[in-house]
Design a protein around this motif. Structure first.
Motif, mmCIF file in Angstrom:
data_model
loop_
_atom_site.group_PDB
_atom_site.id
_atom_site.type_symbol
_atom_site.label_atom_id
_atom_site.label_comp_id
_atom_site.label_asym_id
_atom_site.label_seq_id
_atom_site.Cartn_x
_atom_site.Cartn_y
_atom_site.Cartn_z
ATOM 1 N N ASP A 195 0.922 -1.159 0.086
ATOM 2 C CA ASP A 195 -0.142 -0.006 -0.058
ATOM 3 C C ASP A 195 1.043 1.008 -0.040
ATOM 4 O O ASP A 195 0.129 2.123 -0.233
ATOM 5 N N ASN A 196 2.207 1.041 0.111
ATOM 6 C CA ASN A 196 3.255 2.343 0.106
ATOM 7 C C ASN A 196 2.834 3.092 1.582
ATOM 8 O O ASN A 196 2.642 4.479 1.089
ATOM 9 N N LYS A 197 2.428 2.640 2.665
ATOM 10 C CA LYS A 197 1.929 3.323 3.589
ATOM 11 C C LYS A 197 2.645 2.816 4.785
ATOM 12 O O LYS A 197 3.445 1.781 5.208
ATOM 13 N N VAL A 198 3.149 3.851 5.853
ATOM 14 C CA VAL A 198 3.725 3.759 7.246
ATOM 15 C C VAL A 198 3.026 4.555 8.147
ATOM 16 O O VAL A 198 2.727 5.659 8.023
ATOM 17 N N LEU A 199 3.094 3.482 9.179
ATOM 18 C CA LEU A 199 2.465 4.328 10.493
ATOM 19 C C LEU A 199 3.580 4.422 11.515
ATOM 20 O O LEU A 199 4.071 3.635 11.808
ATOM 21 N N LEU A 200 3.546 5.732 12.001
ATOM 22 C CA LEU A 200 4.616 6.009 13.237
ATOM 23 C C LEU A 200 3.877 6.489 14.568
ATOM 24 O O LEU A 200 3.009 7.167 14.538
ATOM 25 N N LEU A 201 3.973 5.328 15.473
ATOM 26 C CA LEU A 201 3.274 5.428 16.732
ATOM 27 C C LEU A 201 4.276 6.085 17.926
ATOM 28 O O LEU A 201 5.000 4.990 17.979
ATOM 29 N N SER A 202 4.431 7.109 18.162
ATOM 30 C CA SER A 202 5.119 7.666 19.222
ATOM 31 C C SER A 202 4.908 7.082 20.555
ATOM 32 O O SER A 202 3.585 7.341 21.008
ATOM 33 N N ILE A 203 5.727 6.512 21.253
ATOM 34 C CA ILE A 203 5.425 6.011 22.824
ATOM 35 C C ILE A 203 6.193 7.004 23.474
ATOM 36 O O ILE A 203 7.447 6.905 23.688
ATOM 37 N N SER A 262 1.437 8.157 8.347
ATOM 38 C CA SER A 262 0.491 8.432 9.299
ATOM 39 C C SER A 262 1.126 8.510 10.500
ATOM 40 O O SER A 262 1.890 7.827 11.064
ATOM 41 N N ASN A 263 0.645 9.509 11.304
ATOM 42 C CA ASN A 263 1.188 9.543 12.559
ATOM 43 C C ASN A 263 0.045 9.642 14.025
ATOM 44 O O ASN A 263 -0.874 9.992 13.808
ATOM 45 N N TYR A 264 0.592 9.040 14.889
ATOM 46 C CA TYR A 264 -0.133 9.065 16.323
ATOM 47 C C TYR A 264 0.822 9.035 17.483
ATOM 48 O O TYR A 264 2.009 8.552 17.415
ATOM 49 N N MET A 265 0.285 9.753 18.510
ATOM 50 C CA MET A 265 1.086 9.551 19.892
ATOM 51 C C MET A 265 0.221 8.919 20.817
ATOM 52 O O MET A 265 -1.130 9.629 21.090
ATOM 53 N N LEU A 266 0.852 8.074 21.903
ATOM 54 C CA LEU A 266 -0.249 7.480 22.823
ATOM 55 C C LEU A 266 -0.549 8.599 23.719
ATOM 56 O O LEU A 266 0.351 9.497 23.781
ATOM 57 N N LYS A 267 -1.932 8.586 24.202
ATOM 58 C CA LYS A 267 -2.388 9.631 25.090
ATOM 59 C C LYS A 267 -2.356 9.238 26.506
ATOM 60 O O LYS A 267 -2.146 8.262 26.788
#
Length: 348
Positions: free
Chosen positions: A115-123, A292-297
């Motif tokens: 899909d040429n997609k990357v998810l970056l989840l910051s901890i 795509s980016n996300y950070m744990l809340k």
């Protein structure tokens, strides 16, 4: 008079010898134009061929030196096709002076090559969680300090409820030279960055520059006099900017230099063949991966005089579901992360 004129014209008419070289010249020019056009259209293929001929062996050799398995060195290496979704734990090690080697940056990434997609989840590094292998609860960044990559991977797997296929630990000491090797990076810095506290090392990064050097990029990711949210956001922005820079046609042949510079500052349990095959497939895409980016809340809390980051259980459940979706090779619809609090432009 007419006869003389006709004779004169007859004598001047033959010019065939000159036409003999015009046709080959036209053909030659046409061929050059076509070849030039093909070279433009297929420039990726041509550069990649040059990379295969002259650089791939050097890259594999350098990557073999950075290979470091987790746990038992005789254990089986994860078998993952470079076209299948896989997870990669990115650990930024910011060791300074006599400080312990804690993971200053912890990013759980999921790559979906097809899909040429990357998810970056910051901890967040101060996240309060169980440290697997020590049977204690503490800040998650202490896992690497006590058990290096294996303990960090086990702890993150336990926290997120999803597998960690690979890890890549990068010491920030090598970041400056790596960035300079690709000619700098573009960073969205809208206001000057400057450490003002006496307890922090001095750094200054000027805003609104078209390209930032390795020294400036290092200051960008190290700056810590604002929120942890903004700091982790800067780390993800830098990763995206560096990836885009490294994937430029002109920089493909510089990859061996980048790998050599990384040297002892980079360790991973990914095989050199896997990395090279994946990088080549990524490079041949029509565009850079969509990130795509996300950070744990969570929220801050103090225990015995020490500040921690308590993660939201509801958010953890949401993230676990999202990661399972991204890692599913049969998933037809990918969960895009909800908008996080804050804005990328404020992270600069």
């Amino acid at each position: 008079m007419m006869e003389n004129s006709a004779a004169h014209l007859t004598r001047r008419k033959p010019k065939k010898p000159k036409k003999r070289w015009k046709k080959p010249l036209i053909i030659t020019l046409s061929v050059l134009i076509v070849l030039g056009g093909l070279g433009y259209v297929y420039q990726k293929q041509l550069v990649l061929l040059a990379f295969e001929l002259f650089a791939s062996g050097t890259v594999k050799e350098a990557l073999d030196d950075s290979y470091k398995p987790v746990g038992d060195p005789n254990a089986e290496v994860p078998v993952v096709q470079h076209t299948d979704p896989f997870s990669l734990l990115l650990l930024g090690i910011d060791q300074r002076d006599n400080e312990p080697s804690r993971s200053d940056t912890i990013i759980y990434s999921v790559v979906r090559p097809e899909d040429n997609k990357v998810l970056l989840l910051s901890i967040p590094r101060d996240s309060y969680t169980e440290i697997v292998g020590r049977d204690v609860k503490s800040k998650i960044n202490s896992a690497y300090a006590h058990g290096e990559a294996k303990m960090a991977m086990d702890t993150v797997e336990n926290l997120l409820g999803n597998k960690v296929d690979f890890y890549a630990a990068i010491n920030f000491n090598g970041l400056k030279d790596i960035v300079d090797a690709v000619g700098g990076v573009e960073l969205p810095i809208k206001k000057n960055i400057e450490n003002k506290l006496k307890s922090h090392e001095k750094l200054f990064v000027e805003a609104n520059k078209p390209i930032y050097s390795g020294e400036e990029a290092l200051g960008y990711v190290r700056y810590r006099e604002d929120s942890d949210f903004n700091r982790t956001m800067r780390h993800r922005i830098f990763l995206s900017a560096f990836m885009n820079r490294a994937l430029e046609v002109k920089n493909l042949t510089k990859i061996p230099d980048v790998i050599k510079i990384a040297g002892s500052n980079f360790t991973t349990n990914m095989s050199s063949d896997f990395i090279v095959n994946f990088a080549e497939s990524l490079y041949m895409k029509d565009s850079a991966p969509t990130i795509s980016n996300y950070m744990l809340k969570g929220e801050g809390a103090t225990r015995s005089g020490t500040w921690y980051y308590d993660l939201s259980e509801d958010d953890l459940q949401y993230v676990r579901t999202m990661l399972s979706n991204w890692l599913d090779p049969n998933a037809t619809e990918i969960m895009e992360p909800e908008s996080a609090d804050g804005d990328e432009k404020d992270a600069a």
